[in-house]
Scaffold this active site. Structure first.
Site, PDB file in Angstrom:
ATOM      1  CE  LYS A 175      -2.435  -9.214  -6.207  1.00  0.00           C
ATOM      2  NZ  LYS A 175      -3.332  -8.905  -5.105  1.00  0.00           N
ATOM      3  CG  ASP A 204       1.600  -4.105  -8.437  1.00  0.00           C
ATOM      4  OD1 ASP A 204       1.305  -3.372  -7.475  1.00  0.00           O
ATOM      5  OD2 ASP A 204       2.273  -5.131  -8.316  1.00  0.00           O
ATOM      6  CG  HIS A 205      -3.133  -1.453  -5.353  1.00  0.00           C
ATOM      7  ND1 HIS A 205      -3.066  -2.790  -5.119  1.00  0.00           N
ATOM      8  CD2 HIS A 205      -3.047  -0.849  -4.135  1.00  0.00           C
ATOM      9  CE1 HIS A 205      -2.953  -3.001  -3.812  1.00  0.00           C
ATOM     10  NE2 HIS A 205      -2.935  -1.841  -3.187  1.00  0.00           N
ATOM     11  CE  LYS A 209       0.019   1.031  -1.755  1.00  0.00           C
ATOM     12  NZ  LYS A 209      -1.273   1.358  -1.196  1.00  0.00           N
ATOM     13  CD  GLU A 243      -2.682  -6.457   3.826  1.00  0.00           C
ATOM     14  OE1 GLU A 243      -3.760  -5.885   3.644  1.00  0.00           O
ATOM     15  OE2 GLU A 243      -2.338  -7.483   3.220  1.00  0.00           O
ATOM     16  CG  ASP A 262      -2.886 -11.216  -1.810  1.00  0.00           C
ATOM     17  OD1 ASP A 262      -3.626 -10.992  -2.786  1.00  0.00           O
ATOM     18  OD2 ASP A 262      -3.001 -10.630  -0.718  1.00  0.00           O
ATOM     19  CG  HIS A 267       1.339  -5.398  -4.132  1.00  0.00           C
ATOM     20  ND1 HIS A 267       0.848  -5.079  -5.371  1.00  0.00           N
ATOM     21  CD2 HIS A 267       0.281  -5.863  -3.429  1.00  0.00           C
ATOM     22  CE1 HIS A 267      -0.459  -5.345  -5.408  1.00  0.00           C
ATOM     23  NE2 HIS A 267      -0.822  -5.825  -4.246  1.00  0.00           N
ATOM     24  CE  LYS A 368      -4.535 -10.544   3.156  1.00  0.00           C
ATOM     25  NZ  LYS A 368      -4.725  -9.116   2.938  1.00  0.00           N
TER      26      LYS A 368
HETATM   27  C1  BG6 Z   1      -3.938  -6.424  -2.647  1.00  0.00           C
HETATM   28  C2  BG6 Z   1      -4.035  -7.762  -1.977  1.00  0.00           C
HETATM   29  O1  BG6 Z   1      -3.314  -6.535  -3.878  1.00  0.00           O
HETATM   30  O2  BG6 Z   1      -3.193  -5.555  -1.807  1.00  0.00           O
HETATM   31  C3  BG6 Z   1      -4.679  -7.648  -0.624  1.00  0.00           C
HETATM   32  O3  BG6 Z   1      -4.806  -8.637  -2.791  1.00  0.00           O
HETATM   33  C4  BG6 Z   1      -3.950  -6.635   0.214  1.00  0.00           C
HETATM   34  O4  BG6 Z   1      -4.710  -8.893   0.038  1.00  0.00           O
HETATM   35  C5  BG6 Z   1      -3.773  -5.330  -0.546  1.00  0.00           C
HETATM   36  O5  BG6 Z   1      -4.723  -6.405   1.373  1.00  0.00           O
HETATM   37  C6  BG6 Z   1      -2.873  -4.390   0.224  1.00  0.00           C
HETATM   38  O6  BG6 Z   1      -2.873  -3.150  -0.398  1.00  0.00           O
HETATM   39  P1  BG6 Z   1      -2.564  -1.818   0.420  1.00  0.00           P
HETATM   40  O7  BG6 Z   1      -2.607  -0.754  -0.615  1.00  0.00           O
HETATM   41  O8  BG6 Z   1      -3.626  -1.708   1.461  1.00  0.00           O
HETATM   42  O9  BG6 Z   1      -1.215  -2.019   1.024  1.00  0.00           O
END
Ligand code: BG6
Length: 663
Positions: A175, A204-205, A209, A243, A262, A267, A368
């Site tokens: 992304k 999409d990481h 999880k 965050e 973002d 997510h 954030k």
């Molecule tokens: C990313 C965003 O995809 O996910 C970042 O670009 C964000 O801005 C991050 O900090 C958050 O991922 P996680 O796994 O720390 O919740």
């Protein structure tokens, strides 16, 4: 006896041995475009190394990094080694395994618009294929901005690397996948000119999880929940991802993006899709992807004029970091426009137009520079009808059940429900059942990318987004992007770094008579002198009763002459206590408390309280306080004593017990 180190080694060995039962992915070379960037050192190499240590990489495997920076394979390995020691979260770092793994890393310097570089890439790949026996399989990872996806694909096509008759060719695309609906469509068209949809893995990481994947296990492997999973029983859903960090070094990217692009569009929507989709007919990739697509397609698209009521934006101002040092405002961050209109916080209300979810609001929020890092889903059920309890003390005390998925940190699942307080009468109190991942399973501190890479090498696209899903997700946020892009936010910046976010976002669910559920703020209570020595259970019971509230500078929090019925804990910010003459008697700040006497005695307030700055407060209502105290007569006694010693207030226990609040 085993020392801690050898115990860790043994458990890691055991895990690795268990993983040997898992099918090994196909042999392959993984080519990383943009390999000298951040993603490779922070996430890709650490996750590949985790896979390697857990026996989940193919035996025949090599990595080839390609970028414009001046490295040789040797110097690139040295850099990766230094970076990995910094970013790996493995409890025990196995130097021998790393030395082995490191040998399989290679580097090619080249520009993505240079045909010759792609000819070199082709020969390099052929050489690696011969050396590592990777059966012609190649995985291309685009760790680059989307603007060069097309250029890289053209280069690969030019040398015939985008398809193969022997061995597979796949690409992983990072992304942001577009920046709005039109650009996502364009990008999809561009990518699909060179690749077939089944070769494209859009990552999409969040789907990597375990706790997100567990949403499917929870819903579809446990028969007791499905009958309740609908509008008849569920009142509303909240999805929160907060965050602590600001934009850090990513201002250049972030200022073109904002939190909707973002975090929310990808997510948060992925979690919503897992939580709300219909049961798939199987765990086949297409069955799951079809259901996710159907769910997102059912989300009602906001009209432009609705955006004002259904979405709130915020941008952080200067404030404090968790360690107490000063933090910059977003507009002062590196590479951010000094007049930026980009949102670093968003709260959104969505509606899903299908039979299952009609009338159930879904509240999403992310930001954030907030107080805590936490990703959490709350499913709030409808309240039970009260009539059964008419005439008992429980009447009017029924609260809704909540099911809470703690995605990260403190991974787990919690159910909150009411229980009868022991004793002759029907009094209720909220209690909970708690499941903690790390008590039930041995968990690995992975990056979230391991599963995604493993699945891609396996050819399993279940956890990756299909083009139709990505476009549908953009379609949902497009009206918000349109309105926010066209109208400059007049109140930016509107929340301090390290706070709870903008007041308006906090109040978003209020017109629907809902409120955001707060995380259990036990630490806040520990600082209140009145609760000293309360013990863990007691604090936990009190903490579940606390209600969070946000005030802006100048807001009146309590008014002189009103009957006080609550205690306020200042989580952050400062308030003036103002007497009858309008003079400021004192100013209270972080961690301080006011209104505590009103929990013990019924009196009119002798002062007003006004917010001097942005304030995040926890409120404990007398009614809730009394409920908890009734279970703990010894503590109630001690509290009365403290009131006498500290505040010179004599509380008549009989009178207090008989007060309205205990009805
Ligand atoms: C990313 C965003 O995809 O996910 C970042 O670009 C964000 O801005 C991050 O900090 C958050 O991922 P996680 O796994 O720390 O919740």
């Amino acid at each position: 006896m085993m020392n801690n180190q050898s115990r860790e080694d043994a458990s890691q060995d055991f895990l690795a041995a268990m993983n040997m039962g898992a099918t090994s992915p196909d042999p392959c070379v993984m080519v990383v475009f943009g390999a000298s960037g951040d993603l490779t050192k922070r996430l890709l190499i650490p996750s590949l190394f985790n896979l390697y240590c857990d026996n989940l990489l193919p035996d025949s495997f090599a990595i080839l990094g390609m970028a414009m920076d001046d490295f040789t394979s040797e110097s690139f390995r040295l850099k990766m080694s230094a970076d990995l020691h910094k970013y790996s979260r493995r409890e025990h770092f196995d130097e021998i395994a790393w030395a082995d793994f490191c040998d399989s890393i290679h580097y090619l310097k080249g520009r993505f618009d240079d045909d010759d570089a792609f000819r070199q890439l082709k020969s390099f790949l052929q050489a690696l294929d011969g050396r590592y026996d990777t059966e012609g399989n190649a995985l291309f990872y685009m760790a680059t901005p989307p603007s060069v996806f097309g250029m890289i694909s053209t280069g690969l096509e030019g040398v015939g690397l985008n398809h193969s008759d022997d061995g597979w060719r796949r690409i992983i695309v990072e992304k942001p996948f577009g920046s709005d609906l039109a650009s996502a469509r364009k990008l999809n068209r561009e990518i699909l000119t060179y690749w077939r949809e089944d070769q494209v893995y859009r990552i999409d990481h969040y789907l990597g999880k375990e706790t997100v994947q567990n949403l499917l296990a929870f819903r579809f492997a446990n028969g007791m929940f499905e009958p309740l999973w609908n509008r008849t029983h569920i009142d509303h859903i909240q999805i929160t991802a907060t965050e602590q960090v600001g934009v850090e070094w990513r201002g250049g990217y972030y200022d073109q993006s904002g939190v909707i692009r973002d975090m929310v569009q990808n997510h948060l929507f992925q979690m919503m899709a897992y939580l709300c989709m219909e049961p798939p007919t199987s765990f086949e990739a297409e069955a799951i992807r079809n259901e996710k697509f159907k769910l997102l397609s059912a989300v009602r698209i906001m009209k432009h004029e609705e955006v004002r009521h259904m979405a709130v934006r915020g941008q952080y101002d200067e404030g404090v970091l968790p360690d107490g040092s000063p933090a910059k405002a977003y507009r002062d961050e590196h590479a951010v426009d000094a007049h930026s209109n980009t949102e670093t916080y968003a709260a959104v209300k969505l509606r899903i137009d299908n039979w299952r979810w009609h009338g159930v609001p879904i509240f999403l929020r992310s930001g954030k520079a907030l107080r805590t890092k936490s990703t959490e889903i709350v499913v709030q059920f409808r309240r039970a009808p009260e009539f059964t309890f008419r005439g008992t003390p429980a009447s009017g005390q029924l609260e809704a059940n909540q099911l809470i998925f703690r995605i990260q940190p403190n991974e787990g699942i919690e159910i909150r429900f009411l229980a009868k307080r022991p004793g002759p009468s029907m009094h209720m109190r909220k209690v909970n059942m708690n499941f903690e991942y790390d008590e039930a399973f041995i968990t690995h501190p992975g990056t979230g990318y391991e599963t995604m890479l493993y699945d891609c090498m396996h050819g399993d696209p279940s956890l990756f987004s299909r083009s139709d899903l990505v476009e549908t997700a953009w379609r949902i946020v497009q009206p918000i992007l349109d309105v926010w892009g066209a109208e400059k936010a007049r109140d930016f910046p509107n929340y301090p770094f390290g706070s709870w976010g903008p007041k308006a976002a906090f109040n978003l669910p209020a017109p629907d008579h809902r409120r955001w559920l707060a995380r259990t703020p036990q630490q806040a209570l520990e600082r209140v002198p009145m609760f000293e020595g309360s013990g863990k259970m007691m604090l936990h019971a009190f903490a579940m009763m606390l209600k969070p509230a946000v005030f802006n500078a100048g807001d009146e929090i309590a008014r002189l002459g009103d009957e006080g019925r609550e205690l306020f804990i200042i989580e952050m910010g400062s308030v003036d206590i103002i007497d009858q003459e309008g003079d400021v008697v004192t100013t209270l700040g972080d961690g301080q408390v006011f209104g505590e006497l009103s929990l013990l005695v019924t009196k009119k307030r002798r002062a007003s309280v006004r917010a001097v700055s942005y304030c995040a407060l926890y409120i404990m209502e007398k009614r809730d306080f009394c409920k908890v105290l009734m279970d703990r007569p010894q503590f109630a006694g001690r509290l009365m004593q403290t009131a006498r010693e500290r505040y010179n207030v004599i509380v008549d226990a009989q009178e207090w017990m008989a007060s309205d609040d205990l009805d």
